[in-house]
Design a protein around this motif. Structure first.
Motif, PDB file in Angstrom:
ATOM      1  N   GLU A  59       0.888  -1.233  -0.056  1.00 23.48           N
ATOM      2  CA  GLU A  59       0.168   0.251   0.081  1.00 23.48           C
ATOM      3  C   GLU A  59       0.916   1.194  -0.158  1.00 23.48           C
ATOM      4  O   GLU A  59       1.846   1.329   0.879  1.00 23.48           O
ATOM      5  CB  GLU A  59      -0.934  -0.040   1.318  1.00 23.48           C
ATOM      6  CG  GLU A  59      -1.892  -1.183   1.368  1.00 23.48           C
ATOM      7  CD  GLU A  59      -2.769  -1.051   0.117  1.00 23.48           C
ATOM      8  OE1 GLU A  59      -3.232  -0.098  -0.409  1.00 23.48           O
ATOM      9  OE2 GLU A  59      -3.337  -2.136  -0.496  1.00 23.48           O
ATOM     10  N   TYR A  60       0.590   2.318  -0.799  1.00 25.38           N
ATOM     11  CA  TYR A  60       1.198   3.481  -0.997  1.00 25.38           C
ATOM     12  C   TYR A  60       1.178   4.393   0.353  1.00 25.38           C
ATOM     13  O   TYR A  60       2.191   4.866   0.695  1.00 25.38           O
ATOM     14  CB  TYR A  60       0.507   4.523  -2.039  1.00 25.38           C
ATOM     15  CG  TYR A  60       1.134   5.714  -2.308  1.00 25.38           C
ATOM     16  CD1 TYR A  60       2.339   6.039  -3.009  1.00 25.38           C
ATOM     17  CD2 TYR A  60       0.587   6.846  -1.632  1.00 25.38           C
ATOM     18  CE1 TYR A  60       2.736   7.182  -2.961  1.00 25.38           C
ATOM     19  CE2 TYR A  60       1.227   8.020  -1.852  1.00 25.38           C
ATOM     20  CZ  TYR A  60       2.209   8.254  -2.403  1.00 25.38           C
ATOM     21  OH  TYR A  60       2.745   9.498  -2.475  1.00 25.38           O
ATOM     22  N   ASP A  61      -0.145   4.338   0.885  1.00 28.87           N
ATOM     23  CA  ASP A  61      -0.055   5.103   2.198  1.00 28.87           C
ATOM     24  C   ASP A  61       0.571   4.342   3.272  1.00 28.87           C
ATOM     25  O   ASP A  61       1.185   5.264   4.214  1.00 28.87           O
ATOM     26  CB  ASP A  61      -1.792   5.001   2.740  1.00 28.87           C
ATOM     27  CG  ASP A  61      -2.473   5.910   1.763  1.00 28.87           C
ATOM     28  OD1 ASP A  61      -1.928   6.857   0.852  1.00 28.87           O
ATOM     29  OD2 ASP A  61      -3.541   5.850   1.646  1.00 28.87           O
ATOM     30  N   ASN A  62       0.924   3.178   3.345  1.00 29.67           N
ATOM     31  CA  ASN A  62       1.527   2.662   4.377  1.00 29.67           C
ATOM     32  C   ASN A  62       3.204   3.028   4.398  1.00 29.67           C
ATOM     33  O   ASN A  62       3.686   3.480   5.319  1.00 29.67           O
ATOM     34  CB  ASN A  62       1.453   1.087   4.421  1.00 29.67           C
ATOM     35  CG  ASN A  62       0.001   0.654   4.935  1.00 29.67           C
ATOM     36  OD1 ASN A  62      -0.551   1.218   5.432  1.00 29.67           O
ATOM     37  ND2 ASN A  62      -0.258  -0.644   4.581  1.00 29.67           N
ATOM     38  N   LYS A  63       3.576   3.173   3.256  1.00 22.86           N
ATOM     39  CA  LYS A  63       4.987   3.481   2.634  1.00 22.86           C
ATOM     40  C   LYS A  63       5.250   4.994   3.184  1.00 22.86           C
ATOM     41  O   LYS A  63       6.193   5.429   3.838  1.00 22.86           O
ATOM     42  CB  LYS A  63       5.354   3.407   1.416  1.00 22.86           C
ATOM     43  CG  LYS A  63       5.257   2.013   0.788  1.00 22.86           C
ATOM     44  CD  LYS A  63       5.562   1.882  -0.578  1.00 22.86           C
ATOM     45  CE  LYS A  63       5.384   0.314  -1.062  1.00 22.86           C
ATOM     46  NZ  LYS A  63       6.181  -0.561  -0.099  1.00 22.86           N
ATOM     47  N   ILE A  64       4.099   5.933   2.914  1.00 21.48           N
ATOM     48  CA  ILE A  64       4.196   7.176   3.309  1.00 21.48           C
ATOM     49  C   ILE A  64       4.215   7.422   4.821  1.00 21.48           C
ATOM     50  O   ILE A  64       5.158   8.152   5.557  1.00 21.48           O
ATOM     51  CB  ILE A  64       2.845   8.143   2.933  1.00 21.48           C
ATOM     52  CG1 ILE A  64       2.860   8.081   1.519  1.00 21.48           C
ATOM     53  CG2 ILE A  64       2.869   9.294   3.695  1.00 21.48           C
ATOM     54  CD1 ILE A  64       4.029   9.104   0.988  1.00 21.48           C
ATOM     55  N   VAL A  65       3.577   6.454   5.631  1.00 24.22           N
ATOM     56  CA  VAL A  65       3.679   6.567   7.091  1.00 24.22           C
ATOM     57  C   VAL A  65       4.795   5.927   7.556  1.00 24.22           C
ATOM     58  O   VAL A  65       5.519   6.547   8.390  1.00 24.22           O
ATOM     59  CB  VAL A  65       2.443   5.621   7.750  1.00 24.22           C
ATOM     60  CG1 VAL A  65       2.550   5.421   9.275  1.00 24.22           C
ATOM     61  CG2 VAL A  65       1.007   6.215   7.285  1.00 24.22           C
ATOM     62  N   ALA A  66       5.453   4.871   6.829  1.00 22.91           N
ATOM     63  CA  ALA A  66       6.780   4.563   7.271  1.00 22.91           C
ATOM     64  C   ALA A  66       7.811   5.598   7.117  1.00 22.91           C
ATOM     65  O   ALA A  66       8.724   5.816   8.101  1.00 22.91           O
ATOM     66  CB  ALA A  66       7.083   3.300   6.471  1.00 22.91           C
ATOM     67  N   ASP A 111       8.024   9.646  -5.882  1.00 24.56           N
ATOM     68  CA  ASP A 111       8.000  10.487  -4.518  1.00 24.56           C
ATOM     69  C   ASP A 111       8.746   9.706  -3.490  1.00 24.56           C
ATOM     70  O   ASP A 111       9.194  10.235  -2.636  1.00 24.56           O
ATOM     71  CB  ASP A 111       6.683  11.244  -4.338  1.00 24.56           C
ATOM     72  CG  ASP A 111       5.598  10.203  -4.373  1.00 24.56           C
ATOM     73  OD1 ASP A 111       5.620   9.092  -4.916  1.00 24.56           O
ATOM     74  OD2 ASP A 111       4.762  10.409  -3.751  1.00 24.56           O
ATOM     75  N   ILE A 112       8.139   8.587  -3.403  1.00 21.81           N
ATOM     76  CA  ILE A 112       8.732   7.754  -2.230  1.00 21.81           C
ATOM     77  C   ILE A 112      10.098   7.378  -2.367  1.00 21.81           C
ATOM     78  O   ILE A 112      10.828   7.613  -1.341  1.00 21.81           O
ATOM     79  CB  ILE A 112       7.982   6.294  -2.211  1.00 21.81           C
ATOM     80  CG1 ILE A 112       6.451   6.405  -2.121  1.00 21.81           C
ATOM     81  CG2 ILE A 112       8.458   5.331  -1.066  1.00 21.81           C
ATOM     82  CD1 ILE A 112       5.986   6.755  -0.727  1.00 21.81           C
ATOM     83  N   ARG A 113      10.607   7.245  -3.405  1.00 24.45           N
ATOM     84  CA  ARG A 113      12.054   6.712  -3.717  1.00 24.45           C
ATOM     85  C   ARG A 113      12.859   8.145  -3.402  1.00 24.45           C
ATOM     86  O   ARG A 113      13.816   8.087  -2.647  1.00 24.45           O
ATOM     87  CB  ARG A 113      12.457   6.342  -5.082  1.00 24.45           C
ATOM     88  CG  ARG A 113      11.583   5.047  -5.395  1.00 24.45           C
ATOM     89  CD  ARG A 113      12.395   4.450  -6.645  1.00 24.45           C
ATOM     90  NE  ARG A 113      12.152   5.190  -7.726  1.00 24.45           N
ATOM     91  CZ  ARG A 113      11.187   5.232  -8.692  1.00 24.45           C
ATOM     92  NH1 ARG A 113      10.172   4.414  -8.585  1.00 24.45           N
ATOM     93  NH2 ARG A 113      11.428   5.889  -9.792  1.00 24.45           N
ATOM     94  N   ALA A 114      12.456   9.420  -3.853  1.00 23.58           N
ATOM     95  CA  ALA A 114      13.188  10.656  -3.461  1.00 23.58           C
ATOM     96  C   ALA A 114      13.100  10.937  -2.116  1.00 23.58           C
ATOM     97  O   ALA A 114      14.275  11.359  -1.783  1.00 23.58           O
ATOM     98  CB  ALA A 114      12.445  11.646  -4.458  1.00 23.58           C
ATOM     99  N   LYS A 115      11.995  10.779  -1.495  1.00 25.76           N
ATOM    100  CA  LYS A 115      11.964  11.276   0.135  1.00 25.76           C
ATOM    101  C   LYS A 115      13.020  10.195   0.651  1.00 25.76           C
ATOM    102  O   LYS A 115      13.722  10.482   1.600  1.00 25.76           O
ATOM    103  CB  LYS A 115      10.745  10.950   0.465  1.00 25.76           C
ATOM    104  CG  LYS A 115      10.452  11.234   2.065  1.00 25.76           C
ATOM    105  CD  LYS A 115      10.885  12.586   2.333  1.00 25.76           C
ATOM    106  CE  LYS A 115      10.600  13.100   3.912  1.00 25.76           C
ATOM    107  NZ  LYS A 115      11.057  14.496   4.102  1.00 25.76           N
ATOM    108  N   ALA A 116      13.127   8.699   0.528  1.00 24.85           N
ATOM    109  CA  ALA A 116      13.861   7.780   1.082  1.00 24.85           C
ATOM    110  C   ALA A 116      15.352   8.408   0.925  1.00 24.85           C
ATOM    111  O   ALA A 116      16.213   8.099   1.590  1.00 24.85           O
ATOM    112  CB  ALA A 116      13.438   6.640   0.444  1.00 24.85           C
ATOM    113  N   CYS A 117      15.486   8.662  -0.522  1.00 23.69           N
ATOM    114  CA  CYS A 117      16.917   8.999  -0.665  1.00 23.69           C
ATOM    115  C   CYS A 117      17.320  10.254   0.224  1.00 23.69           C
ATOM    116  O   CYS A 117      18.410  10.129   0.747  1.00 23.69           O
ATOM    117  CB  CYS A 117      17.061   9.360  -2.122  1.00 23.69           C
ATOM    118  SG  CYS A 117      17.126   7.904  -3.183  1.00 23.69           S
TER     119      CYS A 117
END
Length: 245
Positions: A59-66, A111-117
């Motif tokens: 789930e995309y939202d779960n990754k945002i919360v992580a 966007d998930i990848r960029a924030k994690a980086c």
């Protein structure tokens, strides 16, 4: 005489009681500290497990919360190998780990990848550096590559010019196919931070020069490149003067 002995005896008893009471208090404080440390470690490990599960979710939202949990933990000065692993997983989401439905990639979240980086750049470890080098090389989204290069500059590791050479390669590729001023600016910022670690500056200087003379980039970026070249030249002249004395 008897009175003096009684007073002395009473004083001894009082001192012994005071020492015993202090030792008990110290013991309670030490126990309390130990219990607090154990509790903190337990809570931290539980949080790491939760973050790992959220990061691994489809789930995309779960990754945002992580990512929110990770940002909060890093902001408070805490990091762990499990957190680095979770960020590495998120940084490679849709690139290194793919979920497909009818042949279509379902977890391509730039966007998930960029924030994690960006968050990996706040954990200055060899593992973070290696993951960011891999992402900058493999990812095809400029926003992700930009974040990876920015973080590599923040980490500051450049053994045998590995990182600077990779940045030069990536910039050359994007300059030919899809020149973007935001990526060029982060390339310059990374060069500036890594310059003191560079053994052979020739390739880096050529890369900076190409940005300074490429009119596809906005004027402030070109000016930044020329200023950086001047700064590197002045630094080299200063070092040469010191060696000559």
């Amino acid at each position: 005489m008897k009175v003096s002995k009684l007073i002395a005896g009473a004083c001894c008893i009082f001192i012994c009681q005071a020492v015993f009471a202090q030792e008990q208090q110290n013991g309670k404080e030490q126990t309390s500290r130990n219990e607090t440390t154990v509790e903190d470690e337990y809570l931290s490990s539980v949080q790491d497990v939760i973050i790992g599960e959220l990061a691994a979710s489809d789930e995309y939202d779960n990754k945002i919360v992580a990512l929110q949990y990770l940002e909060e933990a890093i902001g408070s000065g805490r990091s762990s190998p499990d957190m680095t692993a979770a960020l590495s997983r998120l940084a490679g989401e849709g690139i290194k780990s793919q979920s497909r439905t009818n042949g279509r990639i379902m977890n391509n979240f730039p966007d998930i990848r960029a924030k994690a980086c960006d968050l990996l750049g706040e954990i200055p470890t060899v593992e973070s550096k290696n993951m960011l080098v891999s992402i900058a090389t493999e990812d095809k989204e400029p926003m992700v590559v930009t974040a990876a290069i920015r973080s590599l500059g923040n980490i500051g590791m450049n053994d045998n010019d590995e990182v600077v050479n990779m940045i030069e390669f990536v910039h050359k590729k994007y300059a030919a196919l899809n020149p973007t001023s935001s990526l060029a600016l982060e390339v310059l910022n990374a060069y500036e931070k890594l310059a003191p670690t560079v053994q052979n500056k020739n390739e880096m200087i050529q890369s900076i020069s190409s940005i300074g003379t490429n009119y596809k980039y906005v004027r402030p970026v070109r000016q930044k490149a020329l200023q950086l070249l001047k700064s590197i030249q002045e630094s080299n002249n200063s070092n040469n003067n010191k060696e000559g004395k």
